[in-house]
Scaffold this active site. Structure first.
Site, PDB file in Angstrom:
ATOM      1  N   LYS A  13       0.817  -1.222   0.000  1.00 32.65           N
ATOM      2  CA  LYS A  13       0.000   0.000   0.000  1.00 32.65           C
ATOM      3  C   LYS A  13       0.850   1.272   0.000  1.00 32.65           C
ATOM      4  O   LYS A  13       0.625   2.178  -0.793  1.00 32.65           O
ATOM      5  CB  LYS A  13      -0.938   0.041   1.221  1.00 32.65           C
ATOM      6  CG  LYS A  13      -1.959  -1.067   1.277  1.00 32.65           C
ATOM      7  CD  LYS A  13      -2.948  -0.861   2.408  1.00 32.65           C
ATOM      8  CE  LYS A  13      -2.357  -0.951   3.790  1.00 32.65           C
ATOM      9  NZ  LYS A  13      -1.837  -2.264   4.168  1.00 32.65           N
ATOM     10  N   ARG A  86     -10.045   1.119   7.762  1.00 31.72           N
ATOM     11  CA  ARG A  86      -9.754  -0.282   8.069  1.00 31.72           C
ATOM     12  C   ARG A  86     -10.970  -1.016   8.604  1.00 31.72           C
ATOM     13  O   ARG A  86     -10.927  -2.209   8.848  1.00 31.72           O
ATOM     14  CB  ARG A  86      -8.620  -0.343   9.092  1.00 31.72           C
ATOM     15  CG  ARG A  86      -7.311   0.210   8.571  1.00 31.72           C
ATOM     16  CD  ARG A  86      -6.540  -0.825   7.817  1.00 31.72           C
ATOM     17  NE  ARG A  86      -6.087  -1.829   8.726  1.00 31.72           N
ATOM     18  CZ  ARG A  86      -4.837  -1.897   9.194  1.00 31.72           C
ATOM     19  NH1 ARG A  86      -3.940  -1.037   8.777  1.00 31.72           N
ATOM     20  NH2 ARG A  86      -4.492  -2.835  10.030  1.00 31.72           N
ATOM     21  N   ARG A 117      10.661  -7.348   6.021  1.00 27.28           N
ATOM     22  CA  ARG A 117      10.524  -5.892   5.912  1.00 27.28           C
ATOM     23  C   ARG A 117      11.366  -5.191   6.974  1.00 27.28           C
ATOM     24  O   ARG A 117      11.470  -5.631   8.102  1.00 27.28           O
ATOM     25  CB  ARG A 117       9.050  -5.494   6.093  1.00 27.28           C
ATOM     26  CG  ARG A 117       8.839  -3.991   6.078  1.00 27.28           C
ATOM     27  CD  ARG A 117       7.416  -3.630   5.816  1.00 27.28           C
ATOM     28  NE  ARG A 117       6.549  -3.846   6.971  1.00 27.28           N
ATOM     29  CZ  ARG A 117       5.237  -3.610   6.928  1.00 27.28           C
ATOM     30  NH1 ARG A 117       4.664  -3.179   5.839  1.00 27.28           N
ATOM     31  NH2 ARG A 117       4.499  -3.824   8.008  1.00 27.28           N
ATOM     32  N   ARG A 150      10.384  -3.403  12.379  1.00 25.84           N
ATOM     33  CA  ARG A 150       9.324  -2.791  13.180  1.00 25.84           C
ATOM     34  C   ARG A 150       8.983  -3.683  14.362  1.00 25.84           C
ATOM     35  O   ARG A 150       8.987  -4.901  14.230  1.00 25.84           O
ATOM     36  CB  ARG A 150       8.063  -2.617  12.310  1.00 25.84           C
ATOM     37  CG  ARG A 150       7.999  -1.296  11.615  1.00 25.84           C
ATOM     38  CD  ARG A 150       6.890  -1.235  10.622  1.00 25.84           C
ATOM     39  NE  ARG A 150       5.565  -1.627  11.148  1.00 25.84           N
ATOM     40  CZ  ARG A 150       4.459  -1.577  10.413  1.00 25.84           C
ATOM     41  NH1 ARG A 150       4.507  -1.152   9.178  1.00 25.84           N
ATOM     42  NH2 ARG A 150       3.307  -1.939  10.933  1.00 25.84           N
ATOM     43  N   ARG A 161      -2.494  -9.211  13.321  1.00 24.11           N
ATOM     44  CA  ARG A 161      -2.889  -8.064  12.481  1.00 24.11           C
ATOM     45  C   ARG A 161      -3.607  -8.543  11.216  1.00 24.11           C
ATOM     46  O   ARG A 161      -4.599  -7.956  10.789  1.00 24.11           O
ATOM     47  CB  ARG A 161      -1.648  -7.223  12.120  1.00 24.11           C
ATOM     48  CG  ARG A 161      -1.189  -6.342  13.267  1.00 24.11           C
ATOM     49  CD  ARG A 161       0.269  -5.950  13.159  1.00 24.11           C
ATOM     50  NE  ARG A 161       0.626  -5.279  11.932  1.00 24.11           N
ATOM     51  CZ  ARG A 161       1.829  -5.365  11.350  1.00 24.11           C
ATOM     52  NH1 ARG A 161       2.782  -6.104  11.895  1.00 24.11           N
ATOM     53  NH2 ARG A 161       2.068  -4.725  10.240  1.00 24.11           N
TER      54      ARG A 161
HETATM   55  P1  AMP Z   1      -0.506  -2.009   9.865  1.00 20.51           P
HETATM   56  O1  AMP Z   1       0.919  -2.067   9.460  1.00 20.51           O
HETATM   57  O2  AMP Z   1      -1.391  -1.578   8.757  1.00 20.51           O
HETATM   58  O3  AMP Z   1      -0.956  -3.275  10.539  1.00 20.51           O
HETATM   59  O4  AMP Z   1      -0.609  -0.810  10.945  1.00 20.51           O
HETATM   60  C1  AMP Z   1       0.168  -0.855  12.114  1.00 20.51           C
HETATM   61  C2  AMP Z   1      -0.658  -0.468  13.311  1.00 20.51           C
HETATM   62  O5  AMP Z   1      -1.085   0.894  13.183  1.00 20.51           O
HETATM   63  C3  AMP Z   1      -1.945  -1.251  13.506  1.00 20.51           C
HETATM   64  O6  AMP Z   1      -1.721  -2.477  14.180  1.00 20.51           O
HETATM   65  C4  AMP Z   1      -2.768  -0.275  14.315  1.00 20.51           C
HETATM   66  O7  AMP Z   1      -2.356  -0.266  15.674  1.00 20.51           O
HETATM   67  C5  AMP Z   1      -2.388   1.060  13.717  1.00 20.51           C
HETATM   68  N1  AMP Z   1      -3.287   1.470  12.613  1.00 20.51           N
HETATM   69  C6  AMP Z   1      -2.936   1.657  11.301  1.00 20.51           C
HETATM   70  N2  AMP Z   1      -3.991   2.049  10.568  1.00 20.51           N
HETATM   71  C7  AMP Z   1      -5.045   2.135  11.420  1.00 20.51           C
HETATM   72  C8  AMP Z   1      -6.415   2.493  11.281  1.00 20.51           C
HETATM   73  N3  AMP Z   1      -6.939   2.875  10.107  1.00 20.51           N
HETATM   74  N4  AMP Z   1      -7.201   2.463  12.382  1.00 20.51           N
HETATM   75  C9  AMP Z   1      -6.709   2.107  13.568  1.00 20.51           C
HETATM   76  N5  AMP Z   1      -5.430   1.755  13.786  1.00 20.51           N
HETATM   77  C10 AMP Z   1      -4.591   1.762  12.731  1.00 20.51           C
END
Ligand code: AMP
Length: 206
Positions: A13, A86, A117, A150, A161
């Site tokens: 993304k 999301r 990553r 990360r 996740r």
């Molecule tokens: P991701 O890499 O997309 O899993 O994002 C990492 C973390 O950021 C997630 O586990 C959430 O804690 C937070 N996060 C990212 N995008 C959102 C969103 N749209 N709403 C809520 N939390 C988010």
């Protein structure tokens, strides 16, 4: 143009968001990157974000909604937004989307990409040990910052996740499908090939 990019963690993304932003001159809002910047701060907000991120849980809608509104206000009219919405409530918060791009990859590939990553701890540039290594080991090509894994890119949290993603994104996909705004793209291909397809989609007159 108002573009949202949906897709699993590791579907590319941010990478595609960046390319779209440069090619079409639309501001890019990378939600994960914004949150990671805020999470570095030693204030209450930083602490709250860190807590949710480390557990692999989504931030509460009210909080992320406030952050997104403030960020969108800064960038003006058009946007390419990745990492939001999301879930269905978040999708309802976002008015006037022109297109929702869904980047599709199987879990196995997502897992493989996420485990390899890496990210610059200073500027947030994303690397991958399989496909985009920093030129000098663990040093960012762009800012010389330290390139690290990360905290939430470990197998246990990644799986959590991905599970949350799959459960929460279904109604979002239906939301955009109903409005005839959803376009799915196979995101297993190399970055340039995916972008080629995306740029054709976004160049088409409505
Ligand atoms: P991701 O890499 O997309 O899993 O994002 C990492 C973390 O950021 C997630 O586990 C959430 O804690 C937070 N996060 C990212 N995008 C959102 C969103 N749209 N709403 C809520 N939390 C988010």
């Amino acid at each position: 143009m108002k573009v949202v990019i949906l897709g699993k963690q590791g579907s590319g993304k941010s990478t595609q968001g960046e390319l779209i932003s440069r090619y079409f001159s639309i501001p890019h809002l990378d939600v994960g990157r914004v949150l990671r910047e805020k999470a570095k701060k030693k204030n209450k907000l930083g602490k709250t974000i860190r807590k949710f991120m480390l557990k692999g849980l989504l931030l509460p809608d009210k909080l992320i909604g406030k952050i997104i509104r403030a960020e969108l206000k800064k960038i003006g009219k058009g946007f390419v937004l990745d990492g939001f919405p999301r879930n269905l409530d978040q999708a309802k918060m976002l008015k006037d989307v022109d297109i929702a791009l869904l980047l599709k990859i199987p879990d196995k590939i997502a897992l493989k990409r996420l485990i390899s990553r890496r990210v610059c701890s200073k500027c947030g540039e994303v690397y991958n040990l399989l496909s985009k290594k920093p030129k000098k080991d663990a040093i960012c090509d762009k800012c010389r910052g330290k390139v690290v894994r990360r905290d939430d890119d470990n197998e246990l949290v990644i799986k959590k996740r991905l599970n949350i993603y799959k459960k929460e994104i279904k109604p979002v996909i239906n939301f955009y499908k109903k409005r005839k705004l959803l376009v799915a793209v196979n995101a297993e291909k190399p970055v340039e090939k995916i972008f080629e397809q995306i740029s054709l989609i976004l160049s088409k007159p409505e």
